[in-house]
Design an enzyme around this catalytic site. Sequence first.
Site, short mmCIF file in Angstrom:
data_model
loop_
_atom_site.label_atom_id
_atom_site.label_comp_id
_atom_site.label_asym_id
_atom_site.label_seq_id
_atom_site.Cartn_x
_atom_site.Cartn_y
_atom_site.Cartn_z
N THR B 38 0.83 -1.19 0.00
CA THR B 38 0.00 0.00 0.00
C THR B 38 0.87 1.24 0.00
OG1 THR B 38 -0.15 -0.28 2.36
CG2 THR B 38 -2.00 -1.03 1.07
N GLY B 39 1.24 1.68 -1.18
CA GLY B 39 1.87 3.00 -1.32
C GLY B 39 0.78 3.96 -0.92
N THR B 40 0.98 4.61 0.21
CA THR B 40 -0.17 5.15 0.91
C THR B 40 0.02 6.57 1.40
OG1 THR B 40 -0.45 2.94 1.76
CG2 THR B 40 -1.68 4.64 2.88
N THR B 41 -1.08 7.21 1.72
CA THR B 41 -1.04 8.39 2.55
C THR B 41 -2.01 8.19 3.71
OG1 THR B 41 -0.59 9.78 0.67
CG2 THR B 41 -1.35 10.88 2.65
N SER B 169 3.91 6.52 1.87
CA SER B 169 4.80 7.17 0.90
C SER B 169 4.42 8.64 0.66
CB SER B 169 4.74 6.41 -0.42
OG SER B 169 3.42 6.37 -0.89
#
Lengths: 278, 237
Positions: B38-41, B169
Amino acid sequence: MAAVEEPQDYLDVLQSHRGGFSFENCKRNAYLASQVAIKPPTAMKSGTTICGIQLKDVVILAADTRSTCGPMVADKNCEKLHFIAKNVYCAGAGTAADLQHTTEMMESQMELLRMATGTQPRVCTVVRRLSSMLFKYQGYVGCALVLGGVDVTGPHLFQIYPHGSTDKLPFTSMGSGSLAAMAILEAEYNENLSVEEGKKLVAKAIRAGIFNDLGSGSNVDVCVITKDVGGTILRNFEKPNERKFRAKHAAFPIGTTPIMKQEITKLVSVEEDVVMRD
Amino acid sequence: MMDFMAQRPVGQEFVRHVEDGCPYRADDVMKPEQAVSTGTTLVVAEFDGGVVMCADTRTSTGQYCANRASRKISKVHDRIFVCRSGSAADTQALTSFVLHYLGQHAVELGKQPTVNTAANLFKIMAYNNKDHLLAGLIVAGYDDKKGGQIYSIPLGGTRVRVPYAADGSGSGYIKGFMDANYRPGMSKAECLEFVQKATALAISRDGSSGGMVRSLVITKDKVEEAVIEGNKLPVDL
């Protein structure tokens, strides 16, 4: 020779009694593979297009039928839709052997569960068991699944990745042709579709994979799962790649090859002497 | 119960040497499939009387988006939630363990468990298995002991209580915005707007974050969920 693993201290003894998995050779092998020029053999992977949609009270799964072994087509009409329970089916992408074993194992687990509890298995049960197992094997069991079913709580569609992560979605696609299939689903999916329209949509999505993805090909298999009937596999629902020009080859007439000699040899002789004793 | 290897004293781990010409079988060279990550905010902030949690909805596998409407905020108890970033499989497994343990704990306790307990469970699991996990977590919730709380548990498995936190990220793009705009004692509406704006800003700059903005407001009385669709984000792109 590789060092034999001898217990070095009490911790090792304890560790060996604990059982469980050791992934230490995987790291070693990956290291060796990167250092020496060895080409690891490739397992048969089904470069695949699979997809599924969830409608009002039905789930429809679909898959292509090409199975590949590197650049070669290993099977032109394989079956990628797997039975798990009467009301739960799954479509698989990834390593063919892993998929077959995993789904067969799940099928037997669900049958035992059904007999033990006297109830129909639920989709979430299958998902939890699969994801726990796949997580345990840390991605080394190469199963990418689209799992669908209808149970007491209604229709459900899940996607499960080899590492054990799960997503619940109204429509999904997986495998190498998933991008092509997703393009169709994104454009045309609607939860109010009828079963017939749904079947046409998944078939169209798979066709997109068959024609645009090199790893996918041949025919379209569809599986419809309803509350009343359970799952029905429509094998080769569409055959967009049938041979148009099959070589017409009439059988040779009898007698084309002349018989030069005929000889019949008796290999066994049967004797019928029966001795009676009292 | 916990990973045995992690309890091994430092320096005890020995490397197994393989000499040249080792007759290993070539066919046990294996490689796992690419992980779903999960490239996430994630953005979480405390306000007067509770906490607000916020996350984007993109789950990616390498360059491909595996799910564009995922839920990265998971429930662990009535008033305790966790924001997940890193490997989807790892964080899901971790969450289901904590869900299980905390559920049992709550039954034994006979009342609502504290956020502190939940965060501690996450920390124990994340720290003890740190060699095998890729999990960045933010545990937040409300309990009667300390009110709204946020605990950040980044990669190594440390646990810190913070008034506001950002992870994933996309968090790098908005740390400055958050430091500049966060005030203690905001109202619920102010805080929600602040957190949603921060997430939207991160989405607009970070390629691996995207989709919608899901938010959760946890107070003593209720949990409110809201969604802002991707074309209605509160930023001028």
